[in-house]
Motif scaffolding. Structure first.
Motif, PDB file in Angstrom:
ATOM      1  N   GLU A 284       0.830  -1.213   0.000  1.00 40.02           N
ATOM      2  CA  GLU A 284       0.000   0.000   0.000  1.00 40.02           C
ATOM      3  C   GLU A 284       0.859   1.256   0.000  1.00 40.02           C
ATOM      4  OE1 GLU A 284      -2.552  -0.375   3.354  1.00 40.02           O
ATOM      5  OE2 GLU A 284      -3.591  -2.148   2.549  1.00 40.02           O
ATOM      6  N   ARG A 285       1.884   1.251   0.821  1.00 39.43           N
ATOM      7  CA  ARG A 285       2.748   2.439   0.917  1.00 39.43           C
ATOM      8  C   ARG A 285       3.491   2.687  -0.389  1.00 39.43           C
ATOM      9  NH1 ARG A 285       7.415   3.452   5.544  1.00 39.43           N
ATOM     10  NH2 ARG A 285       8.207   5.419   4.677  1.00 39.43           N
ATOM     11  N   LEU A 286       4.063   1.625  -0.973  1.00 42.53           N
ATOM     12  CA  LEU A 286       4.841   1.790  -2.198  1.00 42.53           C
ATOM     13  C   LEU A 286       3.946   2.132  -3.389  1.00 42.53           C
ATOM     14  CD1 LEU A 286       7.510  -1.046  -1.831  1.00 42.53           C
ATOM     15  CD2 LEU A 286       7.744   1.396  -1.361  1.00 42.53           C
ATOM     16  N   THR A 287       2.777   1.520  -3.469  1.00 42.81           N
ATOM     17  CA  THR A 287       1.848   1.834  -4.562  1.00 42.81           C
ATOM     18  C   THR A 287       1.420   3.293  -4.512  1.00 42.81           C
ATOM     19  OG1 THR A 287       1.031  -0.442  -4.636  1.00 42.81           O
ATOM     20  CG2 THR A 287      -0.375   1.250  -5.615  1.00 42.81           C
ATOM     21  N   ALA A 288       1.175   3.797  -3.305  1.00 41.88           N
ATOM     22  CA  ALA A 288       0.777   5.197  -3.146  1.00 41.88           C
ATOM     23  C   ALA A 288       1.862   6.153  -3.607  1.00 41.88           C
ATOM     24  CB  ALA A 288       0.423   5.482  -1.691  1.00 41.88           C
ATOM     25  N   MET A 289       3.134   5.698  -3.558  1.00 36.25           N
ATOM     26  CA  MET A 289       4.252   6.540  -3.981  1.00 36.25           C
ATOM     27  C   MET A 289       4.615   6.332  -5.446  1.00 36.25           C
ATOM     28  SD  MET A 289       6.855   6.654  -0.710  1.00 36.25           S
ATOM     29  CE  MET A 289       7.057   4.887  -0.547  1.00 36.25           C
ATOM     30  N   GLY A 290       3.860   5.470  -6.155  1.00 38.29           N
ATOM     31  CA  GLY A 290       4.094   5.280  -7.583  1.00 38.29           C
ATOM     32  C   GLY A 290       4.989   4.116  -7.939  1.00 38.29           C
ATOM     33  N   PHE A 291       5.266   3.230  -6.973  1.00 39.50           N
ATOM     34  CA  PHE A 291       6.067   2.042  -7.244  1.00 39.50           C
ATOM     35  C   PHE A 291       5.167   0.844  -7.552  1.00 39.50           C
ATOM     36  CE2 PHE A 291       8.663   4.473  -4.135  1.00 39.50           C
ATOM     37  CZ  PHE A 291       9.826   4.629  -4.880  1.00 39.50           C
ATOM     38  N   ASP A 292       5.635  -0.041  -8.410  1.00 38.55           N
ATOM     39  CA  ASP A 292       5.013  -1.346  -8.600  1.00 38.55           C
ATOM     40  C   ASP A 292       5.912  -2.378  -7.933  1.00 38.55           C
ATOM     41  OD1 ASP A 292       2.979  -0.269 -10.028  1.00 38.55           O
ATOM     42  OD2 ASP A 292       3.622  -0.995 -11.985  1.00 38.55           O
ATOM     43  N   VAL A 293       5.422  -3.046  -6.895  1.00 36.25           N
ATOM     44  CA  VAL A 293       6.217  -4.039  -6.179  1.00 36.25           C
ATOM     45  C   VAL A 293       6.405  -5.269  -7.063  1.00 36.25           C
ATOM     46  CG1 VAL A 293       6.365  -5.472  -4.109  1.00 36.25           C
ATOM     47  CG2 VAL A 293       5.343  -3.198  -3.977  1.00 36.25           C
ATOM     48  N   VAL A 294       7.637  -5.796  -7.115  1.00 37.57           N
ATOM     49  CA  VAL A 294       7.949  -6.936  -7.983  1.00 37.57           C
ATOM     50  C   VAL A 294       8.243  -8.181  -7.147  1.00 37.57           C
ATOM     51  CG1 VAL A 294       9.453  -7.815  -9.800  1.00 37.57           C
ATOM     52  CG2 VAL A 294       8.842  -5.386  -9.752  1.00 37.57           C
ATOM     53  N   ALA A 295       9.382  -8.199  -6.456  1.00 36.84           N
ATOM     54  CA  ALA A 295       9.744  -9.274  -5.526  1.00 36.84           C
ATOM     55  C   ALA A 295       9.830 -10.649  -6.182  1.00 36.84           C
ATOM     56  CB  ALA A 295       8.764  -9.309  -4.354  1.00 36.84           C
ATOM     57  N   GLY A 296      10.524 -10.759  -7.290  1.00 36.75           N
ATOM     58  CA  GLY A 296      10.735 -12.052  -7.930  1.00 36.75           C
ATOM     59  C   GLY A 296      11.959 -12.762  -7.378  1.00 36.75           C
ATOM     60  N   SER A 297      12.381 -13.817  -8.058  1.00 35.78           N
ATOM     61  CA  SER A 297      13.523 -14.618  -7.635  1.00 35.78           C
ATOM     62  C   SER A 297      14.836 -13.926  -7.996  1.00 35.78           C
ATOM     63  CB  SER A 297      13.477 -15.980  -8.320  1.00 35.78           C
ATOM     64  OG  SER A 297      13.672 -15.820  -9.719  1.00 35.78           O
ATOM     65  N   PRO A 298      15.958 -14.373  -7.413  1.00 37.58           N
ATOM     66  CA  PRO A 298      17.256 -13.845  -7.835  1.00 37.58           C
ATOM     67  C   PRO A 298      17.507 -14.056  -9.330  1.00 37.58           C
ATOM     68  CG  PRO A 298      17.492 -15.019  -5.760  1.00 37.58           C
ATOM     69  CD  PRO A 298      16.089 -15.273  -6.238  1.00 37.58           C
ATOM     70  N   GLU A 299      17.066 -15.212  -9.853  1.00 41.65           N
ATOM     71  CA  GLU A 299      17.249 -15.501 -11.279  1.00 41.65           C
ATOM     72  C   GLU A 299      16.445 -14.540 -12.140  1.00 41.65           C
ATOM     73  OE1 GLU A 299      18.339 -18.793  -8.774  1.00 41.65           O
ATOM     74  OE2 GLU A 299      16.410 -17.758  -8.955  1.00 41.65           O
ATOM     75  N   ALA A 300      15.246 -14.208 -11.695  1.00 38.25           N
ATOM     76  CA  ALA A 300      14.407 -13.267 -12.445  1.00 38.25           C
ATOM     77  C   ALA A 300      15.033 -11.877 -12.469  1.00 38.25           C
ATOM     78  CB  ALA A 300      13.006 -13.208 -11.842  1.00 38.25           C
ATOM     79  N   PHE A 301      15.619 -11.458 -11.350  1.00 40.13           N
ATOM     80  CA  PHE A 301      16.283 -10.153 -11.297  1.00 40.13           C
ATOM     81  C   PHE A 301      17.499 -10.141 -12.213  1.00 40.13           C
ATOM     82  CE2 PHE A 301      18.457  -6.823  -8.356  1.00 40.13           C
ATOM     83  CZ  PHE A 301      18.139  -5.816  -9.258  1.00 40.13           C
ATOM     84  N   ALA A 302      18.254 -11.239 -12.220  1.00 38.79           N
ATOM     85  CA  ALA A 302      19.406 -11.337 -13.116  1.00 38.79           C
ATOM     86  C   ALA A 302      18.979 -11.212 -14.567  1.00 38.79           C
ATOM     87  CB  ALA A 302      20.133 -12.665 -12.886  1.00 38.79           C
ATOM     88  N   ALA A 303      17.833 -11.793 -14.915  1.00 34.64           N
ATOM     89  CA  ALA A 303      17.327 -11.716 -16.289  1.00 34.64           C
ATOM     90  C   ALA A 303      16.930 -10.289 -16.648  1.00 34.64           C
ATOM     91  CB  ALA A 303      16.139 -12.659 -16.460  1.00 34.64           C
TER      92      ALA A 303
END
Length: 324
Positions: A284-303
């Motif tokens: 809720e806090r991050l969405t209100a500030m214009g962020f889209d929360v992702v939180a994927g795996s380390p492999e997904a971030f590497a990609a």
């Protein structure tokens, strides 16, 4: 013999238990440093401090924020790369430090693929294409048509050469085949303020920065820059949806560690960060500030890092952009 054997086994077990903390000490056993390559109140700083507070509460050890600012994030990124890989120094990188800088600078004191272990992509920071209301356009198609009718006569502001406003606009110019004059400033704030004052025609800022002025009519958001529409502006199309096929540019940020950090610690940190990301109050806090929360795996971030390096590298080379 039957009596002494259990005794020896018990003694060996006791010695092993006593020695175990030296080899398998509970993590974290002391404060953890979180290096942020950007200044206080930046997007990276806001995210980093939120997660640091939550981690401190869970772990019972302080996660201390260390803002290492300057040189387009290079100083902080070098500090992360050179830190001991023991889990007690973590860091945050973003699209600029992990995907733009490697193509903007001839020499960097860090190597994206060699020096870091991706842990978790925390959030996407949505951007948008903004024009001053005095410019007679209400869509991307109208902007492209006007730019083609008046080549080199329209201008756009950015926070500097190679900035997160410069590169996405050059991508738009290339894909749409238009000529718009780039005017670099020393930072986003003066660039944005001059668009707001009508001194400049357009800019690509963060959605959270532009939205209040769009709602009051002082600026006009004609498109967003990501692959999909945003949840806070579902009525506004993306640049690709508005007719510029293949366009996609999002800012993002995530957690990293020095290469060599034990995999078990990386997984533990990832699990804690993912837990924090799943909390309703975090979203809720991050969405209100214009962020889209992702939180994927380390492999997904590497990609994500690899994909952005490849795509944005092509844009930077095609436009001949070099950091000043």
């Amino acid at each position: 013999m039957s009596f002494r054997m259990p005794l020896l086994v018990a003694l060996a077990a006791a010695l092993a238990a006593a020695a175990a903390p030296a080899f398998a000490q509970k993590y974290p056993a002391k404060p953890v440093r979180l290096v942020l390559p950007f200044a206080a109140a930046s997007a990276v700083d806001v995210l980093g401090r939120l997660y640091a507070q939550k981690m401190s509460e869970t772990w019972g050890q302080q996660v201390l924020v260390d803002n290492r600012t300057g040189a387009a994030g290079i100083i902080g990124m070098e500090a992360i790369a050179r830190a001991a890989p023991d889990g007690y120094t973590l860091g945050m990188g973003n699209a600029a430090t992990l995907a733009l800088n490697p193509h903007l600078y001839q020499k960097l004191p860090y190597d994206v693929t060699r020096d870091y272990v991706p842990i978790l992509q925390a959030a996407v920071i949505r951007n948008c294409l903004v024009v001053h209301p005095s410019l007679p356009v209400k869509s991307v198609n109208e902007l492209v048509a006007l730019a083609k009718a008046r080549p080199g006569q329209l201008n756009y502001a950015s926070g500097g050469v190679g900035s997160a406003q410069h590169v996405p606009m050059e991508m738009l110019k290339s894909l749409a085949g238009i000529n718009i004059l780039h005017v670099p400033y020393r930072g986003l704030t003066p660039a944005f303020n001059d668009v707001l004052a009508g001194e400049m025609h357009m800019i690509i800022p963060g959605l959270v920065t532009a939205l209040p002025f769009h709602k009051t009519g002082r600026l006009r958001i004609i498109a967003t820059t990501g692959a999909t529409r945003t949840s806070v502006t579902p009525e506004i199309p993306t640049i690709a949806q508005a007719g510029v096929a293949g366009y996609e540019f999002d800012s993002w940020t995530g957690f990293i560690a020095p290469v060599g950090t034990p995999p078990a610690i990386v997984l533990q940190v990832h699990g804690e960060l993912a837990r924090i990301s799943s909390l309703p109050e975090t979203r809720e806090r991050l969405t209100a500030m214009g962020f889209d929360v992702v939180a994927g795996s380390p492999e997904a971030f590497a990609a994500v890092i690899r994909d952005n390096n490849a795509r944005l590298g092509k844009v930077i080379r095609a436009a001949g952009i070099k950091a000043e």
